[in-house]
Design an enzyme around this catalytic site. Structure first.
Site, short mmCIF file in Angstrom:
data_model
loop_
_atom_site.label_atom_id
_atom_site.label_comp_id
_atom_site.label_asym_id
_atom_site.label_seq_id
_atom_site.Cartn_x
_atom_site.Cartn_y
_atom_site.Cartn_z
N ASP A 1 73.37 -63.13 -12.71
CA ASP A 1 74.82 -63.02 -12.97
C ASP A 1 75.64 -63.64 -11.84
O ASP A 1 76.60 -63.05 -11.35
CB ASP A 1 75.19 -61.55 -13.19
CG ASP A 1 76.49 -61.40 -13.98
OD1 ASP A 1 76.94 -62.39 -14.60
OD2 ASP A 1 77.07 -60.29 -13.97
N ILE B 1 88.91 -50.94 -6.23
CA ILE B 1 88.95 -52.39 -6.00
C ILE B 1 88.24 -53.20 -7.08
O ILE B 1 88.31 -54.40 -7.09
CB ILE B 1 88.36 -52.77 -4.61
CG1 ILE B 1 87.00 -52.09 -4.38
CG2 ILE B 1 89.34 -52.41 -3.51
CD1 ILE B 1 86.35 -52.47 -3.08
N THR C 1 82.18 -53.70 -16.57
CA THR C 1 81.56 -53.10 -17.75
C THR C 1 80.66 -51.93 -17.36
O THR C 1 80.55 -50.96 -18.08
CB THR C 1 80.70 -54.15 -18.48
OG1 THR C 1 81.23 -55.43 -18.20
CG2 THR C 1 80.67 -53.89 -19.96
N PHE C 2 79.99 -52.06 -16.24
CA PHE C 2 78.99 -51.06 -15.90
C PHE C 2 79.32 -50.24 -14.66
O PHE C 2 78.54 -49.38 -14.28
CB PHE C 2 77.62 -51.73 -15.73
CG PHE C 2 77.11 -52.31 -17.01
CD1 PHE C 2 76.64 -51.48 -18.02
CD2 PHE C 2 77.13 -53.67 -17.22
CE1 PHE C 2 76.17 -52.01 -19.21
CE2 PHE C 2 76.68 -54.21 -18.42
CZ PHE C 2 76.20 -53.37 -19.42
N SER C 3 80.46 -50.52 -14.04
CA SER C 3 80.77 -49.77 -12.83
C SER C 3 82.25 -49.83 -12.45
O SER C 3 82.98 -50.68 -12.94
CB SER C 3 79.93 -50.29 -11.67
OG SER C 3 80.52 -51.47 -11.17
P1 ADP Z 1 80.14 -54.71 -11.60
O1 ADP Z 1 78.73 -54.44 -12.04
O2 ADP Z 1 81.11 -53.74 -12.16
O3 ADP Z 1 80.55 -56.13 -11.80
P2 ADP Z 1 80.10 -55.35 -8.74
O4 ADP Z 1 79.01 -54.89 -7.84
O5 ADP Z 1 80.12 -56.77 -9.11
O6 ADP Z 1 80.13 -54.40 -10.03
O7 ADP Z 1 81.50 -55.00 -8.06
C1 ADP Z 1 82.72 -55.23 -8.74
C2 ADP Z 1 83.78 -55.73 -7.78
O8 ADP Z 1 84.00 -54.77 -6.75
C3 ADP Z 1 83.41 -57.02 -7.04
O9 ADP Z 1 83.73 -58.16 -7.78
C4 ADP Z 1 84.23 -56.90 -5.77
O10 ADP Z 1 85.57 -57.31 -6.00
C5 ADP Z 1 84.22 -55.40 -5.50
N1 ADP Z 1 83.13 -55.07 -4.56
C6 ADP Z 1 81.85 -54.77 -4.87
N2 ADP Z 1 81.12 -54.54 -3.78
C7 ADP Z 1 81.94 -54.71 -2.72
C8 ADP Z 1 81.78 -54.64 -1.28
N3 ADP Z 1 80.63 -54.31 -0.73
N4 ADP Z 1 82.87 -54.89 -0.52
C9 ADP Z 1 84.06 -55.21 -1.07
N5 ADP Z 1 84.27 -55.28 -2.39
C10 ADP Z 1 83.23 -55.06 -3.22
MG MG Z 2 80.07 -57.88 -10.89
#
Ligand code: ADP
Ligand code: MG
Length: 392
Positions: A169, A29, A33-35
């Site tokens: 962020d 989903i 860049t980092f995950s």
């Molecule tokens: P990154 O450091 O890669 O930006 P994020 O924690 O922002 O990682 O997660 C990337 C994307 O994954 C989010 O923008 C969202 O769309 C999805 N996501 C992250 N956490 C959740 C969650 N708990 N439930 C649903 N979608 C999530």
């Molecule tokens: Mg993010």
């Protein structure tokens, strides 16, 4: 589900045996860049399967009709698995998990359920939060929708800031919002830090009098007086003068002016600015609103709205100089009203803002304030008439 995604999920399950025993991956989903983030279903463990039928019911469950009872018990928990890349330093990963754990008690922050490590890989497990992609709804948002959105976002920020933490962020992809339930949660503490980390005194900490004297004698002003660089046609992108070091982590377009001006004592107010950029985006119905490639371009975008005079005064506040000969940057800039009217002119009947919009613009002034000292805190913003005396 896409073939390549299936392959990617299979690789994760293979390299991370512990994960496939506990979760069934459903889809990918998010990819940043980092995950990479996956949607997954939490599997019942063998001991839970045995107990499922004779586990004692709690009070609320006992009151339900039997058919419903089983349904609520069998409902699998859907989670988000955030695989943090090995390119992210161990210190950074630890920091993200630690801060998430510390902030777990707010309903406006997505809590960390658990985390796994296998060699150098780390997977954080969060409850799955249903949400829509910002790009799908930002054009249709009504003022009242903005109220619900910002109430959640600011409650989340209030909790983060009261813990002395900067998110760093804030942007639409890091605030998951469910339009239909009118609820949202903050995610992604990958860049978050405790206020005071790498803190150095900045000129902005001093009174305005002292600041002016110090500024006039500063190195920056001397450099300005002795160089033609800044007055030439092309602004110097490859500046050879020694630069000041300041944290500039964040996403382009959402960085506060003090981040651009390399303030060395940044506060939680940087998150409020970023929230303000989201509000401006919603009101102008333009995304991304700011779209600069680098910090110098970002300053120019900001200056074309706020005007040269205000930009110069905020630069000076942080001991920097802002000078430009770009003709489209006016002395005084434009009002938010004008910008919103221009940006959304095609789809409106009148050439003035309606009452609700005016109130939102008044609220916007408290967020997109160049001076971080005058910018409101999350706690103060929640008391703004935008929430306490809504008009429409
Ligand atoms: P990154 O450091 O890669 O930006 P994020 O924690 O922002 O990682 O997660 C990337 C994307 O994954 C989010 O923008 C969202 O769309 C999805 N996501 C992250 N956490 C959740 C969650 N708990 N439930 C649903 N979608 C999530
Ligand atoms: Mg993010």
């Amino acid at each position: 589900v896409d073939e390549s995604v299936v392959e990617d999920m299979r690789r994760l399950e293979e390299s991370f045996k512990g994960i496939s025993q506990k979760y069934r991956l459903i889809n990918r989903i998010g990819e940043g860049t980092f995950s990479t983030v996956y949607k997954a279903e939490q599997l019942l463990q063998p001991h839970e399967l045995d107990q499922e039928n004779d586990e004692p019911m709690d009070e609320s469950e006992a009151e339900m009709p039997p058919a419903k009872r089983r349904k609520t018990r069998r409902k699998p928990q859907i989670v988000a698995l955030k695989k943090i890349y090995v390119t992210s330093s161990p210190h950074r990963i630890m920091n993200e998990l630690e801060l998430l754990h510390e902030l777990r008690h707010s309903p406006y922050i997505c809590p960390l359920l658990t985390a796994f490590r296998h060699l150098d890989q780390v997977v954080a497990v969060l409850p799955y939060f249903r949400h829509l992609d910002f790009r799908l709804y930002y054009r249709e948002f009504l003022i009242n929708d903005m109220r619900h959105y910002f109430r959640c976002l600011l409650h989340g920020l209030k909790h983060v800031h009261q813990a002395g933490i900067l998110h760093r962020d804030i942007k639409p992809t890091n605030f998951l919002y469910d339009h239909s339930r009118r609820s949202g949660v903050l995610v992604d503490f990958g860049l978050a830090e405790r206020q005071g980390t790498d803190w150095q005194p900045c000129l902005c900490q001093e009174s305005s009098h002292k600041r002016r004297d110090r500024f006039m004698n500063s190195y920056a002003v001397q450099v300005l007086q002795s160089t033609q660089d800044l007055l030439s046609q092309n602004y110097p992108k490859n500046d050879s003068r020694p630069s000041r070091r300041a944290n500039r982590a964040g996403t382009r377009g959402f960085r506060a002016p003090e981040v651009l001006f390399k303030c060395t004592s940044q506060t939680t107010k940087i998150d409020i600015w970023s929230a303000g950029v989201i509000l401006l985006t919603l009101l102008a119905r333009r995304f991304p609103f700011f779209n600069s490639a680098d910090d110098v371009d970002a300053m120019i975008e900001m200056a074309s709205i706020f005007g040269r005079r205000k930009m110069q005064s905020v630069a000076a506040m942080h001991g920097q100089v802002f000078e430009t000969n770009i003709e489209t940057i006016g002395e005084r800039g434009f009002t938010f009203e004008k910008i919103i009217l221009w940006a959304s002119c095609q789809n409106r009947e009148s050439d003035t803002l309606h009452l609700g919009e005016e109130q939102a613009v008044d609220f916007l002034h408290s967020l997109l304030e160049l001076d971080p000292h005058k910018r409101w805190s999350a706690k103060e913003l929640l008391q703004h008439p935008f929430f306490t005396a809504p008009v429409e």
